[in-house]
Design a protein around this motif. Structure first.
Motif, PDB file in Angstrom:
ATOM      1  N   LYS A 120       0.834  -1.208   0.000  1.00  0.00           N
ATOM      2  CA  LYS A 120       0.000   0.000   0.000  1.00  0.00           C
ATOM      3  C   LYS A 120       0.872   1.262   0.000  1.00  0.00           C
ATOM      4  CE  LYS A 120      -3.851   2.235   2.421  1.00  0.00           C
ATOM      5  NZ  LYS A 120      -3.249   3.579   2.367  1.00  0.00           N
ATOM      6  N   GLU A 121       1.960   1.214   0.746  1.00  0.00           N
ATOM      7  CA  GLU A 121       2.871   2.357   0.808  1.00  0.00           C
ATOM      8  C   GLU A 121       3.473   2.658  -0.567  1.00  0.00           C
ATOM      9  OE1 GLU A 121       7.324   3.128   2.512  1.00  0.00           O
ATOM     10  OE2 GLU A 121       5.968   1.947   3.776  1.00  0.00           O
ATOM     11  N   ILE A 122       3.886   1.597  -1.285  1.00  0.00           N
ATOM     12  CA  ILE A 122       4.462   1.774  -2.627  1.00  0.00           C
ATOM     13  C   ILE A 122       3.404   2.296  -3.593  1.00  0.00           C
ATOM     14  CG2 ILE A 122       5.432   0.536  -4.612  1.00  0.00           C
ATOM     15  CD1 ILE A 122       6.802  -1.344  -2.585  1.00  0.00           C
ATOM     16  N   CYS A 123       2.190   1.736  -3.524  1.00  0.00           N
ATOM     17  CA  CYS A 123       1.109   2.159  -4.427  1.00  0.00           C
ATOM     18  C   CYS A 123       0.754   3.627  -4.196  1.00  0.00           C
ATOM     19  CB  CYS A 123      -0.114   1.276  -4.220  1.00  0.00           C
ATOM     20  SG  CYS A 123       0.083  -0.418  -4.819  1.00  0.00           S
ATOM     21  N   ASP A 124       0.663   4.033  -2.938  1.00  0.00           N
ATOM     22  CA  ASP A 124       0.330   5.421  -2.627  1.00  0.00           C
ATOM     23  C   ASP A 124       1.436   6.371  -3.094  1.00  0.00           C
ATOM     24  OD1 ASP A 124      -1.982   4.533  -1.477  1.00  0.00           O
ATOM     25  OD2 ASP A 124      -1.266   4.662   0.592  1.00  0.00           O
ATOM     26  N   ARG A 125       2.668   5.914  -3.010  1.00  0.00           N
ATOM     27  CA  ARG A 125       3.812   6.770  -3.327  1.00  0.00           C
ATOM     28  C   ARG A 125       3.931   7.048  -4.820  1.00  0.00           C
ATOM     29  NH1 ARG A 125       9.672   5.691  -0.562  1.00  0.00           N
ATOM     30  NH2 ARG A 125      10.687   7.639  -1.143  1.00  0.00           N
ATOM     31  N   THR A 174      -1.190   2.747 -21.298  1.00  0.00           N
ATOM     32  CA  THR A 174       0.142   3.323 -21.526  1.00  0.00           C
ATOM     33  C   THR A 174       0.260   4.673 -20.831  1.00  0.00           C
ATOM     34  OG1 THR A 174       0.407   2.185 -23.649  1.00  0.00           O
ATOM     35  CG2 THR A 174       1.743   4.154 -23.300  1.00  0.00           C
ATOM     36  N   ALA A 175      -0.783   5.491 -20.939  1.00  0.00           N
ATOM     37  CA  ALA A 175      -0.768   6.811 -20.286  1.00  0.00           C
ATOM     38  C   ALA A 175      -0.638   6.663 -18.771  1.00  0.00           C
ATOM     39  CB  ALA A 175      -2.042   7.580 -20.644  1.00  0.00           C
ATOM     40  N   GLN A 176      -1.326   5.678 -18.199  1.00  0.00           N
ATOM     41  CA  GLN A 176      -1.240   5.437 -16.756  1.00  0.00           C
ATOM     42  C   GLN A 176       0.168   4.990 -16.361  1.00  0.00           C
ATOM     43  OE1 GLN A 176      -4.306   2.557 -15.964  1.00  0.00           O
ATOM     44  NE2 GLN A 176      -5.979   3.987 -16.403  1.00  0.00           N
ATOM     45  N   LEU A 177       0.754   4.102 -17.172  1.00  0.00           N
ATOM     46  CA  LEU A 177       2.112   3.638 -16.894  1.00  0.00           C
ATOM     47  C   LEU A 177       3.106   4.787 -16.943  1.00  0.00           C
ATOM     48  CD1 LEU A 177       4.241   1.394 -16.484  1.00  0.00           C
ATOM     49  CD2 LEU A 177       4.297   1.137 -18.976  1.00  0.00           C
ATOM     50  N   PHE A 178       2.971   5.655 -17.930  1.00  0.00           N
ATOM     51  CA  PHE A 178       3.898   6.789 -18.064  1.00  0.00           C
ATOM     52  C   PHE A 178       3.796   7.727 -16.868  1.00  0.00           C
ATOM     53  CE2 PHE A 178       4.484   6.740 -22.991  1.00  0.00           C
ATOM     54  CZ  PHE A 178       5.156   5.540 -22.859  1.00  0.00           C
ATOM     55  N   GLU A 179       2.590   7.897 -16.350  1.00  0.00           N
ATOM     56  CA  GLU A 179       2.419   8.749 -15.177  1.00  0.00           C
ATOM     57  C   GLU A 179       3.162   8.157 -13.978  1.00  0.00           C
ATOM     58  OE1 GLU A 179       1.521  12.040 -13.215  1.00  0.00           O
ATOM     59  OE2 GLU A 179       1.086  11.690 -15.348  1.00  0.00           O
ATOM     60  N   VAL A 180       3.084   6.831 -13.838  1.00  0.00           N
ATOM     61  CA  VAL A 180       3.800   6.153 -12.753  1.00  0.00           C
ATOM     62  C   VAL A 180       5.307   6.297 -12.926  1.00  0.00           C
ATOM     63  CG1 VAL A 180       4.353   3.870 -11.802  1.00  0.00           C
ATOM     64  CG2 VAL A 180       1.965   4.506 -12.214  1.00  0.00           C
ATOM     65  N   ILE A 181       5.790   6.138 -14.164  1.00  0.00           N
ATOM     66  CA  ILE A 181       7.222   6.262 -14.436  1.00  0.00           C
ATOM     67  C   ILE A 181       7.710   7.671 -14.100  1.00  0.00           C
ATOM     68  CG2 ILE A 181       8.947   6.299 -16.300  1.00  0.00           C
ATOM     69  CD1 ILE A 181       7.430   3.988 -17.599  1.00  0.00           C
ATOM     70  N   ARG A 182       6.908   8.661 -14.438  1.00  0.00           N
ATOM     71  CA  ARG A 182       7.292  10.049 -14.093  1.00  0.00           C
ATOM     72  C   ARG A 182       7.348  10.239 -12.576  1.00  0.00           C
ATOM     73  NH1 ARG A 182       3.476  11.115 -18.451  1.00  0.00           N
ATOM     74  NH2 ARG A 182       4.626  11.703 -20.340  1.00  0.00           N
ATOM     75  N   ASN A 183       6.446   9.589 -11.850  1.00  0.00           N
ATOM     76  CA  ASN A 183       6.464   9.670 -10.390  1.00  0.00           C
ATOM     77  C   ASN A 183       7.721   9.008  -9.827  1.00  0.00           C
ATOM     78  OD1 ASN A 183       4.014  11.022 -10.283  1.00  0.00           O
ATOM     79  ND2 ASN A 183       2.810   9.159 -10.014  1.00  0.00           N
ATOM     80  N   MET A 184       8.147   7.911 -10.448  1.00  0.00           N
ATOM     81  CA  MET A 184       9.370   7.244  -9.999  1.00  0.00           C
ATOM     82  C   MET A 184      10.585   8.127 -10.264  1.00  0.00           C
ATOM     83  SD  MET A 184       8.872   3.160 -10.760  1.00  0.00           S
ATOM     84  CE  MET A 184       8.601   3.270 -12.525  1.00  0.00           C
ATOM     85  N   LYS A 186      10.570  11.398 -10.297  1.00  0.00           N
ATOM     86  CA  LYS A 186      10.534  12.462  -9.280  1.00  0.00           C
ATOM     87  C   LYS A 186      11.108  11.996  -7.951  1.00  0.00           C
ATOM     88  CE  LYS A 186       6.399  14.729 -11.179  1.00  0.00           C
ATOM     89  NZ  LYS A 186       4.945  14.955 -10.959  1.00  0.00           N
ATOM     90  N   ASP A 187      10.987  10.697  -7.699  1.00  0.00           N
ATOM     91  CA  ASP A 187      11.473  10.123  -6.448  1.00  0.00           C
ATOM     92  C   ASP A 187      12.961   9.760  -6.519  1.00  0.00           C
ATOM     93  OD1 ASP A 187      10.828   9.314  -3.778  1.00  0.00           O
ATOM     94  OD2 ASP A 187      10.980   7.230  -4.431  1.00  0.00           O
ATOM     95  N   GLY A 188      13.604  10.112  -7.655  1.00  0.00           N
ATOM     96  CA  GLY A 188      15.031   9.872  -7.793  1.00  0.00           C
ATOM     97  C   GLY A 188      15.402   8.550  -8.428  1.00  0.00           C
ATOM     98  N   LYS A 189      14.412   7.767  -8.867  1.00  0.00           N
ATOM     99  CA  LYS A 189      14.709   6.494  -9.521  1.00  0.00           C
ATOM    100  C   LYS A 189      15.248   6.742 -10.931  1.00  0.00           C
ATOM    101  CE  LYS A 189      12.700   4.199  -6.098  1.00  0.00           C
ATOM    102  NZ  LYS A 189      13.486   3.465  -5.088  1.00  0.00           N
ATOM    103  N   SER A 190      16.126   5.846 -11.380  1.00  0.00           N
ATOM    104  CA  SER A 190      16.590   5.853 -12.768  1.00  0.00           C
ATOM    105  C   SER A 190      15.807   4.786 -13.518  1.00  0.00           C
ATOM    106  CB  SER A 190      18.088   5.556 -12.842  1.00  0.00           C
ATOM    107  OG  SER A 190      18.829   6.513 -12.125  1.00  0.00           O
TER     108      SER A 190
END
Length: 525
Positions: A120-125, A174-184, A186-190
């Motif tokens: 749940k923590e990962i999903c919310d983040r 695809t649009a939903q996945l891209f939004e998640v990737i952008r969030n990652m 922002k969190d400093g993930k490569s």
């Protein structure tokens, strides 16, 4: 402190006499989205497999956060904060999402509450939606992919590698996945994305690295490039990216499908009372959200699906006009009737080819019974294999190399080449260009148009709506297993098709159906 999460220096990897990567140097920044481009067989997946611990480089260095490391296994890679999400998911179907997350992680007793809380923590983040109690076998393709990404994040990955992540997703997914990737990001993930879809590269990435024939070519800023430049860097020459749609001439009824109903194993209808006609000399595109019946539609025509009572599938011979009923006939029985029906299935290795066999033996699969039971004649299959290898530029050490050792794109070339070589009267293709680079994709589109101009009735199931609209003469839209409409490919729009894909027709509702008029000689004039 370095700005780079991963650095590759002069990395080389060979498989026998084949050089997959030669002296590749590449840098991935912290908190960036890097797209990795290249033709099939250019070494993209092999390079990423070395970062993720599946392969080991023959020479060269791998640096993480500025320090040289040696990664010996995928678990080792995860311990270093690197996770790879493959095209073919690594999930246990009978387990729930939470159980899959816990597998192979930490050992000891499974504490469902702890796993669910962290999930749940990962999903919310990051913006994921995952039901921890849902079984994998009940998930859609998009849900499975989401779970795979969450799985590597759950294990602490800071560098994520996604191999063809949008291959089977709808535009909305695809649009939903891209939004998640952008969030990652922002969190400093490569995030490293291996893809062939150039429009998506331009939409999601910060930089683009290009490989050609196993060698590093260049890295460019996405904001400073375009499709034409990227294609030229990949291929080494300018490539024309215009899709042709030759005019349909003298369309003749080839296949009549009436009241086609197919049930899934759980008793729900995969196809519900589907009716349409297929004409020789046309490309009929099939549009629909993944899992809405495309697979069952093609398999039913090919004799691989049991159809419900009342279904009629009739083939009309273009030479004699003789009509043959196909319901209840196996693929072999259809072939013995003199009907040349070729099928490029969605599952290229599970259904289309035998992975442990080479190109030559796979060429023999369709007619080996006619070739002698004891001593098979391998001369013609070998000539055919060599011809396909040359014409479609299949990258393989030998025509006898097991096809499972080839890249996904090269496997697809072998399958498409074999089916087209049979000189079919009806050609059914499910995702014929999935996993193929742009250059090879356009070669396949050209082959389909050639078949159309020879009078073949072509069915094309594809994921890219832009291509579907540009290539197809008519488009049959499926929604929840029912026909939402049959549209004129020349005049419809992506928005219109997309709306029909998501809005099922009401029972008894009259649908739009474009068809050819018998007196028309050139319907696209």
């Amino acid at each position: 402190m370095t700005d780079y999460a991963v650095e590759l220096k002069n990395v080389t990897k060979t498989f026998g006499s084949v050089v997959a990567n030669r002296d590749v140097s590449l840098k991935i920044r912290k908190g960036e989205i890097l797209a990795l481009l290249g033709e099939n067989g250019s070494g993209k997946t092999t390079l990423m497999n070395m970062i993720s611990g599946i392969y080991h480089p023959d020479s060269g260095q791998l640096l993480l956060d500025g320090k040289e490391v040696r990664i010996h296994s995928p678990k080792d890679a995860l311990d270093h904060g690197i996770g790879m999400i493959h095209q073919h998911f690594k999930l246990v179907d009978i387990y729930t999402a939470a159980e899959n997350l816990a597998l192979g992680f930490g050992g000891g007793i499974y504490h469902e509450a702890q796993v669910t809380e962290k999930l749940k923590e990962i999903c919310d983040r990051y913006g994921f939606t995952v039901n921890p109690k849902k079984k994998v076998y009940a998930m859609s393709v998009s849900e499975k992919q989401t779970l795979e990404i969450v799985k590597v994040l759950y294990r602490g990955a800071d560098v994520l590698i996604l191999d063809e992540p949008t291959a089977v997703l709808t535009p909305q997914e695809t649009a939903q996945l891209f939004e998640v990737i952008r969030n990652m990001k922002k969190d400093g993930k490569s995030v490293i994305i291996i893809t062939h879809k150039l429009n998506e590269v331009l939409e999601i990435s910060d930089r683009v690295a290009i490989l050609r024939k196993g060698e590093y070519v260049d890295t460019v800023n996405t904001s400073e490039t375009n499709v034409d430049q990227l294609t030229e860097l990949m291929v080494g020459k300018r490539v024309e990216l215009e899709l042709e749609r030759p005019e349909v001439k003298d369309p003749d009824l080839r296949l009549s499908v009436r009241n086609l109903t197919v049930y899934r194993n759980d008793g729900t209808p995969a196809l519900d009372n589907v009716s349409f006609d297929l004409f020789g000399g046309e490309i009929l595109g099939i549009a629909g959200i993944s899992g809405c019946g495309q697979k069952e539609l093609l398999e039913a025509i090919a004799g691989l699906q049991e159809c419900a009572h009342g279904t009629e599938i009739t083939y009309e011979d273009p030479g004699t006009g003789k009509k043959e009923k196909l319901i209840g006939k196996s693929p072999r029985a259809i072939r013995k009737m003199g009907i040349t029906l070729s099928f490029v299935p969605e599952d290229r290795l599970g259904m289309g080819l035998v992975g442990s066999m080479g190109m030559v033996d796979n060429m023999m699969l369709k007619d080996y019974r006619d070739n002698g039971f004891i001593f098979a004649n391998r001369k013609r299959p070998k000539e055919l294999a060599e011809s396909i290898r040359e014409e479609l530029q299949v990258v393989t050490p030998s025509v006898n190399t097991p096809v499972s050792r080839l890249s996904g794109g090269n496997v697809q070339k072998v399958l498409v080449g074999r089916e087209i070589s049979a000189a079919p009267s009806v050609l059914l293709t499910a995702y014929a260009v999935r996993g193929l680079d742009i250059n090879t994709s356009y070669a396949i589109y050209h082959l389909l148009n050639e078949q159309k101009q020879k009078g073949v009735a072509v069915v094309y199931v594809g994921e890219d709506l832009d291509v579907l609209l540009a290539l197809s003469d008519r488009i049959l839209v499926l929604c929840e297993g029912r026909v939402g409409g049959i549209l004129d490919g020349r005049y419809t729009t992506k928005e219109e098709v997309g709306l029909l894909m998501t809005k099922p027709p009401e029972i008894g509702e009259e649908i739009r159906e474009f068809t050819y008029q018998p007196e028309q000689e050139g319907v696209n004039e």
